[in-house]
Design a protein around this motif. Sequence first.
Motif, mmCIF file in Angstrom:
data_model
loop_
_atom_site.group_PDB
_atom_site.id
_atom_site.type_symbol
_atom_site.label_atom_id
_atom_site.label_comp_id
_atom_site.label_asym_id
_atom_site.label_seq_id
_atom_site.Cartn_x
_atom_site.Cartn_y
_atom_site.Cartn_z
ATOM 1 N N LEU A 78 -26.323 30.179 -11.415
ATOM 2 C CA LEU A 78 -26.973 28.707 -11.083
ATOM 3 C C LEU A 78 -26.664 28.993 -9.334
ATOM 4 C CD1 LEU A 78 -27.297 25.832 -12.824
ATOM 5 C CD2 LEU A 78 -29.609 28.248 -12.662
ATOM 6 N N ASP A 79 -27.875 28.265 -7.236
ATOM 7 C CA ASP A 79 -27.776 28.809 -6.407
ATOM 8 C C ASP A 79 -26.876 27.087 -6.517
ATOM 9 O OD1 ASP A 79 -29.434 30.863 -6.995
ATOM 10 O OD2 ASP A 79 -31.407 29.652 -6.474
ATOM 11 N N SER A 80 -26.898 26.442 -6.754
ATOM 12 C CA SER A 80 -26.011 25.261 -6.604
ATOM 13 C C SER A 80 -24.974 24.566 -7.295
ATOM 14 C CB SER A 80 -26.306 24.345 -6.154
ATOM 15 O OG SER A 80 -27.335 24.152 -6.199
ATOM 16 N N SER A 81 -23.339 23.893 -6.782
ATOM 17 C CA SER A 81 -23.228 22.828 -7.851
ATOM 18 C C SER A 81 -24.064 21.917 -8.106
ATOM 19 C CB SER A 81 -22.138 22.188 -7.527
ATOM 20 O OG SER A 81 -22.336 21.910 -5.855
ATOM 21 N N GLU A 82 -24.941 21.764 -7.332
ATOM 22 C CA GLU A 82 -25.610 20.607 -7.742
ATOM 23 C C GLU A 82 -26.650 20.702 -9.093
ATOM 24 O OE1 GLU A 82 -30.518 17.975 -7.292
ATOM 25 O OE2 GLU A 82 -29.777 19.659 -4.972
ATOM 26 N N CYS A 84 -25.857 23.330 -11.158
ATOM 27 C CA CYS A 84 -24.813 23.262 -12.414
ATOM 28 C C CYS A 84 -24.577 22.036 -13.195
ATOM 29 C CB CYS A 84 -23.858 23.545 -11.602
ATOM 30 S SG CYS A 84 -23.244 25.594 -11.605
ATOM 31 N N ARG A 85 -24.883 21.138 -12.505
ATOM 32 C CA ARG A 85 -24.559 19.376 -12.890
ATOM 33 C C ARG A 85 -25.570 19.237 -13.845
ATOM 34 N NH1 ARG A 85 -21.667 18.771 -7.884
ATOM 35 N NH2 ARG A 85 -23.947 18.240 -6.887
ATOM 36 N N GLU A 86 -26.435 19.959 -13.609
ATOM 37 C CA GLU A 86 -27.888 18.910 -13.805
ATOM 38 C C GLU A 86 -27.795 19.406 -15.416
ATOM 39 O OE1 GLU A 86 -30.168 16.710 -13.011
ATOM 40 O OE2 GLU A 86 -29.669 16.758 -11.176
ATOM 41 N N LEU A 87 -27.536 21.032 -15.445
ATOM 42 C CA LEU A 87 -27.694 22.273 -16.938
ATOM 43 C C LEU A 87 -26.433 21.695 -17.339
ATOM 44 C CD1 LEU A 87 -29.064 24.217 -17.935
ATOM 45 C CD2 LEU A 87 -27.729 25.794 -16.510
ATOM 46 N N GLU A 88 -26.053 21.301 -16.780
ATOM 47 C CA GLU A 88 -23.938 20.817 -17.988
ATOM 48 C C GLU A 88 -24.431 19.240 -18.638
ATOM 49 O OE1 GLU A 88 -19.541 19.948 -17.320
ATOM 50 O OE2 GLU A 88 -21.104 19.583 -15.477
ATOM 51 N N ASP A 89 -24.898 18.694 -18.167
ATOM 52 C CA ASP A 89 -25.625 16.920 -18.346
ATOM 53 C C ASP A 89 -26.547 17.508 -19.466
ATOM 54 O OD1 ASP A 89 -25.978 14.340 -17.959
ATOM 55 O OD2 ASP A 89 -27.830 15.035 -18.338
ATOM 56 N N MET A 90 -27.733 18.324 -19.563
ATOM 57 C CA MET A 90 -28.540 18.694 -19.935
ATOM 58 C C MET A 90 -28.303 19.389 -21.373
ATOM 59 S SD MET A 90 -32.442 20.725 -19.561
ATOM 60 C CE MET A 90 -31.971 22.436 -18.689
ATOM 61 N N LEU A 91 -27.663 20.713 -21.011
ATOM 62 C CA LEU A 91 -26.560 20.775 -22.252
ATOM 63 C C LEU A 91 -25.374 20.290 -23.225
ATOM 64 C CD1 LEU A 91 -26.674 24.762 -20.606
ATOM 65 C CD2 LEU A 91 -28.009 24.021 -22.071
ATOM 66 N N ARG A 92 -24.980 19.577 -22.531
ATOM 67 C CA ARG A 92 -24.355 18.367 -23.086
ATOM 68 C C ARG A 92 -25.218 17.573 -23.900
ATOM 69 N NH1 ARG A 92 -21.440 13.824 -21.014
ATOM 70 N NH2 ARG A 92 -22.649 14.218 -19.178
ATOM 71 N N GLN A 93 -25.230 16.908 -23.578
ATOM 72 C CA GLN A 93 -26.433 15.855 -24.430
ATOM 73 C C GLN A 93 -27.198 16.723 -25.626
ATOM 74 O OE1 GLN A 93 -26.594 12.991 -24.049
ATOM 75 N NE2 GLN A 93 -24.730 12.791 -22.596
#
Length: 242
Positions: A78-82, A84-93
């Motif tokens: 992805l383009d930014s750490s922001e 990455c955090r959004e996608l991480e939160d989504m997949l973790r749930q």
Amino acid sequence: MDLFSPFLLCLRWSHGGLWNPRRADSSGVPFSFRGNTEALEPGEIICSLEKDRLRMELKNVSGREFQELCDLCLWVKLDSSEHCRELEDMLRQMDWRNEFAALTRTRYVERVMGPLPQLHADTHFRFLPLSPEVHLGDCVSNLSVERQKELWMVFFQDGISPVEFTYMADILAEGTPFPMFSWELSLRLALHEAGIRVEYPNHGGFQVWDGAGKRRLFNYENGTAAERLFLKLLFPAPAGQA
């Protein structure tokens, strides 16, 4: 839902504008799956969207074609750490047993998910259906404990009863079975974090006090859906006013 649910979610996000192949890295690879092939060597399925069509490329060390890939890992650039955090939160749930994803309504998520369907526009979470058969009541009753706790915290800290509680109240009224233990666990965790305590005076009844020492009053008959579920979980028998 199967092991490729994250893959389906990636495709949905791709159509929603999260990954534009034109903005991807020099290899033009928005995302891929990595794991072990049937020959027990590292393998990769590289995925990209070209004119709304999915292109898949197989890659491994030996160069031999493979038919299976296990121990899957989803790899995304992805383009930014922001992002990455959004996608991480989504997949973790995500839960392989559920046909939905419950997303936090950040400004970024609302922007990139705008073109995609949602089950209700006013829920606290944005529910992304991964199957045409999914219903909001099923989504709410099967939220993770962490997500349930977040709903309770909104209720305790902001005094708001999210729409999700309305669906839970309907499920209770209909007598439909639901995971009572997880909702009670999330309630207990939220009570502890919010500093709210429930006391039982010697003269009978009960009292609820917040972290500031202020008494909180709840009413089962005329209160919000969150109040009714709160009292129902504390006292399975019909509840009155606190």
